[in-house]
Design a protein around this motif. Sequence first.
Motif, mmCIF file in Angstrom:
data_model
loop_
_atom_site.group_PDB
_atom_site.id
_atom_site.type_symbol
_atom_site.label_atom_id
_atom_site.label_comp_id
_atom_site.label_asym_id
_atom_site.label_seq_id
_atom_site.Cartn_x
_atom_site.Cartn_y
_atom_site.Cartn_z
ATOM 1 N N TYR B 50 0.852 -1.194 0.000
ATOM 2 C CA TYR B 50 0.000 0.000 0.000
ATOM 3 C C TYR B 50 0.881 1.234 0.000
ATOM 4 O O TYR B 50 1.903 1.261 0.682
ATOM 5 N N ASN B 51 0.506 2.228 -0.752
ATOM 6 C CA ASN B 51 1.234 3.496 -0.775
ATOM 7 C C ASN B 51 2.709 3.274 -1.114
ATOM 8 O O ASN B 51 3.596 3.860 -0.487
ATOM 9 N N ASN B 52 2.944 2.390 -2.069
ATOM 10 C CA ASN B 52 4.280 2.106 -2.590
ATOM 11 C C ASN B 52 5.235 1.462 -1.601
ATOM 12 O O ASN B 52 6.454 1.589 -1.748
ATOM 13 N N GLU B 53 4.681 0.789 -0.621
ATOM 14 C CA GLU B 53 5.560 0.033 0.257
ATOM 15 C C GLU B 53 4.852 -1.198 0.805
ATOM 16 O O GLU B 53 3.617 -1.260 0.808
ATOM 17 N N ILE B 54 5.660 -2.161 1.226
ATOM 18 C CA ILE B 54 5.113 -3.381 1.805
ATOM 19 C C ILE B 54 4.469 -3.054 3.154
ATOM 20 O O ILE B 54 5.064 -2.398 3.996
ATOM 21 N N SER B 55 3.218 -3.508 3.330
ATOM 22 C CA SER B 55 2.513 -3.285 4.582
ATOM 23 C C SER B 55 2.695 -4.455 5.531
ATOM 24 O O SER B 55 2.868 -4.278 6.734
ATOM 25 N N GLU B 56 2.598 -5.642 4.979
ATOM 26 C CA GLU B 56 2.682 -6.839 5.786
ATOM 27 C C GLU B 56 3.209 -7.968 4.899
ATOM 28 O O GLU B 56 2.964 -7.982 3.688
ATOM 29 N N LYS B 57 3.955 -8.883 5.500
ATOM 30 C CA LYS B 57 4.431 -10.040 4.750
ATOM 31 C C LYS B 57 4.450 -11.261 5.638
ATOM 32 O O LYS B 57 4.555 -11.161 6.860
ATOM 33 N N SER B 58 4.339 -12.428 5.009
ATOM 34 C CA SER B 58 4.333 -13.674 5.754
ATOM 35 C C SER B 58 5.755 -14.237 5.819
ATOM 36 O O SER B 58 6.682 -13.723 5.181
ATOM 37 N N GLU B 59 5.868 -15.335 6.564
ATOM 38 C CA GLU B 59 7.179 -15.995 6.680
ATOM 39 C C GLU B 59 7.643 -16.557 5.338
ATOM 40 O O GLU B 59 8.836 -16.756 5.126
ATOM 41 N N ILE B 60 6.703 -16.835 4.465
ATOM 42 C CA ILE B 60 7.063 -17.372 3.148
ATOM 43 C C ILE B 60 7.836 -16.329 2.352
ATOM 44 O O ILE B 60 8.758 -16.640 1.596
ATOM 45 N N PHE B 61 7.477 -15.086 2.530
ATOM 46 C CA PHE B 61 8.037 -13.977 1.742
ATOM 47 C C PHE B 61 9.413 -13.633 2.291
ATOM 48 O O PHE B 61 9.582 -12.673 3.053
ATOM 49 N N ASP B 62 10.416 -14.435 1.910
ATOM 50 C CA ASP B 62 11.772 -14.209 2.412
ATOM 51 C C ASP B 62 12.562 -13.336 1.443
ATOM 52 O O ASP B 62 11.984 -12.717 0.533
ATOM 53 N N ASP B 63 13.864 -13.288 1.623
ATOM 54 C CA ASP B 63 14.704 -12.385 0.833
ATOM 55 C C ASP B 63 14.723 -12.711 -0.653
ATOM 56 O O ASP B 63 15.200 -11.911 -1.461
ATOM 57 N N GLN B 64 14.259 -13.883 -1.016
ATOM 58 C CA GLN B 64 14.213 -14.254 -2.428
ATOM 59 C C GLN B 64 13.063 -13.575 -3.169
ATOM 60 O O GLN B 64 13.018 -13.551 -4.386
ATOM 61 N N PHE B 65 12.104 -13.045 -2.404
ATOM 62 C CA PHE B 65 10.921 -12.438 -2.991
ATOM 63 C C PHE B 65 11.015 -10.911 -2.917
ATOM 64 O O PHE B 65 11.555 -10.352 -1.962
ATOM 65 N N SER B 66 10.463 -10.258 -3.914
ATOM 66 C CA SER B 66 10.312 -8.806 -3.854
ATOM 67 C C SER B 66 9.085 -8.416 -4.675
ATOM 68 O O SER B 66 8.650 -9.164 -5.558
ATOM 69 N N VAL B 67 8.527 -7.273 -4.348
ATOM 70 C CA VAL B 67 7.379 -6.754 -5.082
ATOM 71 C C VAL B 67 7.681 -5.326 -5.497
ATOM 72 O O VAL B 67 8.457 -4.614 -4.864
ATOM 73 N N GLU B 68 7.002 -4.934 -6.569
ATOM 74 C CA GLU B 68 7.234 -3.597 -7.100
ATOM 75 C C GLU B 68 5.985 -3.131 -7.831
ATOM 76 O O GLU B 68 5.254 -3.943 -8.404
ATOM 77 N N ARG B 69 5.778 -1.835 -7.776
ATOM 78 C CA ARG B 69 4.724 -1.233 -8.596
ATOM 79 C C ARG B 69 5.439 -0.198 -9.467
ATOM 80 O O ARG B 69 5.531 0.966 -9.102
ATOM 81 N N PRO B 70 5.995 -0.646 -10.585
ATOM 82 C CA PRO B 70 6.895 0.201 -11.369
ATOM 83 C C PRO B 70 6.206 1.387 -12.038
ATOM 84 O O PRO B 70 6.854 2.375 -12.346
ATOM 85 N N ASP B 71 4.914 1.294 -12.245
ATOM 86 C CA ASP B 71 4.192 2.394 -12.859
ATOM 87 C C ASP B 71 2.812 2.435 -12.225
ATOM 88 O O ASP B 71 2.569 1.785 -11.224
ATOM 89 N N GLY B 72 1.903 3.188 -12.820
ATOM 90 C CA GLY B 72 0.595 3.335 -12.191
ATOM 91 C C GLY B 72 -0.339 2.165 -12.353
ATOM 92 O O GLY B 72 -1.420 2.158 -11.787
ATOM 93 N N SER B 73 0.099 1.141 -13.119
ATOM 94 C CA SER B 73 -0.853 0.068 -13.376
ATOM 95 C C SER B 73 -0.346 -1.323 -13.001
ATOM 96 O O SER B 73 -1.113 -2.153 -12.558
ATOM 97 N N ASN B 74 0.943 -1.591 -13.165
ATOM 98 C CA ASN B 74 1.432 -2.950 -12.926
ATOM 99 C C ASN B 74 1.874 -3.164 -11.485
ATOM 100 O O ASN B 74 2.322 -2.239 -10.804
#
Lengths: 112, 115
Positions: B50-74
């Motif tokens: 939310y608001n261009n940052e991670i709000s919450e993550k689970s134990e599954i979401f380790d350092d191998q995972f990342s998320v991004e919202r590179p533009d206004g739609s994706n």
Amino acid sequence: LAKTTQPISMDSYEGQEVNITCSHNNIATNDYITWYQQFPSQGPRFIIQGYKTKVTNEVASLFIPADRKSSTLSLPRVSLSDTAVYYCLVGDRNSGNTPLVFGKGTRLSVIA
Amino acid sequence: EPEVTQTPSHQVTQMGQEVILRCVPISNHLYFYWYRQILGQKVEFLVSFYNNEISEKSEIFDDQFSVERPDGSNFTLKIRSTKLEDSAMYFCASRRDRGPNQPQHFGDGTRLSIL
């Protein structure tokens, strides 16, 4: 997060009404109740959501008793295409970040 | 009715390779999520955004995972070095607002197969 319990599976004949009951004994004041449907190889699809009493939409009805410790999803006159897994979820109505916690759901099989 | 769209529908990748899963949330939605479902198992939460940052993550979401919202739609999920156990359906979801009667809407997922 309130834990939910629902039957693992149910069978029904086409044209019948199906009621799936979910218990959530430790539901919190801010929690609302949401039901999702999932077909194989598809994402969960929102069906209905409620806080108390009865909610009805074009797909289903949701009955919630006064103590809110359980809820019943009612599907009128099911067809073969209603064969799916149905999930009952309980979560904070005011939180945007709280993740949905899925259980194993109820696998409904509709038979011709 | 607007919907969440995910691409590709099926991704096959060699173990150790990087993979990027793509999602286009519903256009006026503010909250974004990734979930996964290993074959025959429950849908599991990975991360909320939310608001261009991670709000919450689970134990599954380790350092191998990342998320991004590179533009206004994706909204993308990257797995840096895939493992066999990453094989699963990955679902993106979005939600318009945090108020009541604002359910999460899911895409139909990307089936990730790690060889």
